[in-house]
Design a protein around this motif. Structure first.
Motif, PDB file in Angstrom:
ATOM      1  N   MET A   1       0.825  -1.213   0.000  1.00  0.00           N
ATOM      2  CA  MET A   1       0.000   0.000   0.000  1.00  0.00           C
ATOM      3  C   MET A   1       0.858   1.262   0.000  1.00  0.00           C
ATOM      4  O   MET A   1       0.583   2.218  -0.729  1.00  0.00           O
ATOM      5  N   ILE A   2       1.926   1.260   0.825  1.00  0.00           N
ATOM      6  CA  ILE A   2       2.775   2.444   0.905  1.00  0.00           C
ATOM      7  C   ILE A   2       3.479   2.688  -0.418  1.00  0.00           C
ATOM      8  O   ILE A   2       3.712   3.856  -0.817  1.00  0.00           O
ATOM      9  N   ALA A   3       3.808   1.617  -1.149  1.00  0.00           N
ATOM     10  CA  ALA A   3       4.467   1.787  -2.441  1.00  0.00           C
ATOM     11  C   ALA A   3       3.535   2.467  -3.441  1.00  0.00           C
ATOM     12  O   ALA A   3       3.947   3.364  -4.187  1.00  0.00           O
ATOM     13  N   ALA A   4       2.267   2.064  -3.457  1.00  0.00           N
ATOM     14  CA  ALA A   4       1.304   2.688  -4.361  1.00  0.00           C
ATOM     15  C   ALA A   4       1.126   4.162  -4.028  1.00  0.00           C
ATOM     16  O   ALA A   4       1.074   5.020  -4.926  1.00  0.00           O
ATOM     17  N   GLY A   5       1.030   4.484  -2.739  1.00  0.00           N
ATOM     18  CA  GLY A   5       0.867   5.875  -2.353  1.00  0.00           C
ATOM     19  C   GLY A   5       2.064   6.729  -2.730  1.00  0.00           C
ATOM     20  O   GLY A   5       1.913   7.855  -3.211  1.00  0.00           O
ATOM     21  N   LEU A   6       3.279   6.212  -2.528  1.00  0.00           N
ATOM     22  CA  LEU A   6       4.477   6.974  -2.870  1.00  0.00           C
ATOM     23  C   LEU A   6       4.619   7.163  -4.376  1.00  0.00           C
ATOM     24  O   LEU A   6       5.066   8.219  -4.838  1.00  0.00           O
ATOM     25  N   VAL A   7       4.257   6.152  -5.158  1.00  0.00           N
ATOM     26  CA  VAL A   7       4.329   6.289  -6.615  1.00  0.00           C
ATOM     27  C   VAL A   7       3.385   7.381  -7.099  1.00  0.00           C
ATOM     28  O   VAL A   7       3.767   8.274  -7.877  1.00  0.00           O
ATOM     29  N   LEU A   8       2.126   7.342  -6.655  1.00  0.00           N
ATOM     30  CA  LEU A   8       1.157   8.369  -7.080  1.00  0.00           C
ATOM     31  C   LEU A   8       1.556   9.750  -6.590  1.00  0.00           C
ATOM     32  O   LEU A   8       1.407  10.749  -7.308  1.00  0.00           O
ATOM     33  N   LEU A   9       2.077   9.814  -5.359  1.00  0.00           N
ATOM     34  CA  LEU A   9       2.492  11.110  -4.820  1.00  0.00           C
ATOM     35  C   LEU A   9       3.681  11.675  -5.593  1.00  0.00           C
ATOM     36  O   LEU A   9       3.712  12.880  -5.912  1.00  0.00           O
ATOM     37  N   ALA A  10       4.663  10.841  -5.912  1.00  0.00           N
ATOM     38  CA  ALA A  10       5.831  11.317  -6.650  1.00  0.00           C
ATOM     39  C   ALA A  10       5.437  11.804  -8.047  1.00  0.00           C
ATOM     40  O   ALA A  10       5.905  12.854  -8.503  1.00  0.00           O
ATOM     41  N   LEU A  11       4.568  11.067  -8.726  1.00  0.00           N
ATOM     42  CA  LEU A  11       4.126  11.491 -10.056  1.00  0.00           C
ATOM     43  C   LEU A  11       3.361  12.811  -9.983  1.00  0.00           C
ATOM     44  O   LEU A  11       3.570  13.717 -10.798  1.00  0.00           O
ATOM     45  N   GLY A  12       2.459  12.917  -9.003  1.00  0.00           N
ATOM     46  CA  GLY A  12       1.681  14.136  -8.879  1.00  0.00           C
ATOM     47  C   GLY A  12       2.534  15.348  -8.566  1.00  0.00           C
ATOM     48  O   GLY A  12       2.354  16.424  -9.151  1.00  0.00           O
ATOM     49  N   LEU A  13       3.483  15.199  -7.649  1.00  0.00           N
ATOM     50  CA  LEU A  13       4.363  16.321  -7.311  1.00  0.00           C
ATOM     51  C   LEU A  13       5.255  16.706  -8.487  1.00  0.00           C
ATOM     52  O   LEU A  13       5.501  17.896  -8.734  1.00  0.00           O
ATOM     53  N   ALA A  14       5.743  15.713  -9.225  1.00  0.00           N
ATOM     54  CA  ALA A  14       6.597  16.016 -10.376  1.00  0.00           C
ATOM     55  C   ALA A  14       5.829  16.789 -11.444  1.00  0.00           C
ATOM     56  O   ALA A  14       6.349  17.760 -12.019  1.00  0.00           O
ATOM     57  N   ASP A  15       4.598  16.399 -11.716  1.00  0.00           N
ATOM     58  CA  ASP A  15       3.822  17.104 -12.732  1.00  0.00           C
ATOM     59  C   ASP A  15       3.390  18.485 -12.261  1.00  0.00           C
ATOM     60  O   ASP A  15       3.323  19.428 -13.061  1.00  0.00           O
ATOM     61  N   LEU A  16       3.104  18.631 -10.984  1.00  0.00           N
ATOM     62  CA  LEU A  16       2.822  19.968 -10.461  1.00  0.00           C
ATOM     63  C   LEU A  16       4.053  20.867 -10.580  1.00  0.00           C
ATOM     64  O   LEU A  16       3.938  22.060 -10.918  1.00  0.00           O
ATOM     65  N   ALA A  17       5.230  20.317 -10.313  1.00  0.00           N
ATOM     66  CA  ALA A  17       6.455  21.104 -10.441  1.00  0.00           C
ATOM     67  C   ALA A  17       6.710  21.484 -11.894  1.00  0.00           C
ATOM     68  O   ALA A  17       7.103  22.618 -12.198  1.00  0.00           O
ATOM     69  N   ARG A  18       6.471  20.556 -12.811  1.00  0.00           N
ATOM     70  CA  ARG A  18       6.678  20.880 -14.229  1.00  0.00           C
ATOM     71  C   ARG A  18       5.695  21.930 -14.725  1.00  0.00           C
ATOM     72  O   ARG A  18       6.024  22.732 -15.596  1.00  0.00           O
ATOM     73  N   GLN A  19       4.491  21.921 -14.176  1.00  0.00           N
ATOM     74  CA  GLN A  19       3.497  22.896 -14.586  1.00  0.00           C
ATOM     75  C   GLN A  19       3.770  24.276 -13.993  1.00  0.00           C
ATOM     76  O   GLN A  19       3.548  25.301 -14.654  1.00  0.00           O
ATOM     77  N   ALA A  20       4.263  24.315 -12.770  1.00  0.00           N
ATOM     78  CA  ALA A  20       4.447  25.598 -12.082  1.00  0.00           C
ATOM     79  C   ALA A  20       5.770  26.258 -12.415  1.00  0.00           C
ATOM     80  O   ALA A  20       5.868  27.488 -12.420  1.00  0.00           O
ATOM     81  N   VAL A  21       6.807  25.473 -12.668  1.00  0.00           N
ATOM     82  CA  VAL A  21       8.151  26.009 -12.900  1.00  0.00           C
ATOM     83  C   VAL A  21       8.518  25.778 -14.361  1.00  0.00           C
ATOM     84  O   VAL A  21       8.352  24.666 -14.882  1.00  0.00           O
ATOM     85  N   HIS A  22       9.022  26.808 -15.019  1.00  0.00           N
ATOM     86  CA  HIS A  22       9.349  26.714 -16.437  1.00  0.00           C
ATOM     87  C   HIS A  22      10.846  26.879 -16.708  1.00  0.00           C
ATOM     88  O   HIS A  22      11.398  26.175 -17.538  1.00  0.00           O
TER      89      HIS A  22
END
Length: 285
Positions: A1-22
């Motif tokens: 369960m913790i692996a699934a949560g960390l994978v989704l969290l890492a992907l979400g944070l990475a895409d938020l960073a790519r969207q916010a920072v250019h």
């Protein structure tokens, strides 16, 4: 369960960073790496955090921002397959690492463990921006048709002062006062010509599509977990009613296809995330 949560969290944070920072995007992605590794240390899941960062590296390469996806929506299918396997095969942990002795979060159904919290937060963060990336990949071969009505006039041919619009109706210009000379252009300011005047800033437009998509997915995610299926059906029906006038004006049917593909992909992502959380909570009982 913790692996699934960390994978989704890492992907979400990475895409938020790519969207916010250019300009310094790799710096933001490095900060995401540090945050995920630190969280893995806190919850005693460093191997799961390392796996999440490896998956995120492949995701960033396969799903670039501002360019067509290299593999369509298949990276999203692979991510949810990996998350499902992690929830199914990795049993819930009784010792959640350094945070365990101080973690206390009671909920109506019992107590929310750190693994549950990471899974819920990771799924929610994934639905904010990563789901937008997946929807854009799904619509990569479904270009939105241009609106009919002729080509746009060149900028030089457009009126410098278009008539104001209120509620869809053009307000006609006010007639000149009796005895006043007719003018096609506004009067020149004192001390210079009209071209020397400082132009008024344009009114910023609300990017509704970028806001509606994440809000819709979070709503579907929350209502599904709460079991409020009647409210969920009403919310989805309301979106169709709001979009119906625009779709009904499309003679070729391209806009209807565009709307249906985007909406269905968005809903499937929200429902799949809710299913992962629901399954994870069920295994812990």
């Amino acid at each position: 369960m913790i692996a699934a949560g960390l994978v989704l969290l890492a992907l979400g944070l990475a895409d938020l960073a790519r969207q916010a920072v250019h300009r310094h995007r790799w710096v933001a992605l490095a900060a995401v790496l540090i945050v995920v590794l630190a969280l893995g240390v806190v919850v005693d899941a460093v191997p799961a955090a390392a796996m999440a960062l490896a998956v995120t590296t492949g995701w960033v390469w396969l799903m670039p921002v501002g360019a067509p996806a290299r593999a369509g929506v298949w990276p999203a299918v692979a991510v949810f397959g990996l998350a499902t396997a992690s929830v199914a095969w990795i049993a819930p942990r009784s010792e959640p690492g350094l945070i365990g002795p101080v973690w206390r979060m009671p909920v109506p159904g019992g107590e929310l463990t750190p693994d549950h919290a990471v899974l819920v937060i990771g799924a929610a963060v994934f639905l904010l921006e990563s789901a937008n990336v997946v929807v854009r990949a799904a619509l990569g071969t479904h270009a939105l048709p241009a609106r009919t009505g002729g080509a746009r006039a060149p900028r030089s041919a457009e009126p410098r002062h278009p008539p104001p619009v209120s509620d869809g109706f053009v307000i006609p210009p006010r007639p000149p006062l009796p005895g006043a000379p007719a003018r096609d252009e506004p009067p020149e300011p004192e001390g210079g010509s009209a071209d020397d005047a400082v132009p008024l800033p344009e009114r910023p437009s609300l990017k509704g599509g970028r806001l509606i998509g994440p809000l819709e997915r979070i709503l579907v995610f929350a209502l599904t977990l709460a079991g409020a299926y009647a409210l969920l059906a009403a919310a989805l029906a309301a979106k169709g009613i709001v979009r119906f006038p625009e779709i009904s004006r499309d003679d070729a049917g391209d806009r209807a296809e565009y709307f249906l593909v985007g909406s269905l992909v968005s809903w499937v992502l929200a429902l799949a995330s809710a299913f992962l959380v629901w399954w994870g909570f069920g295994l812990a009982r």
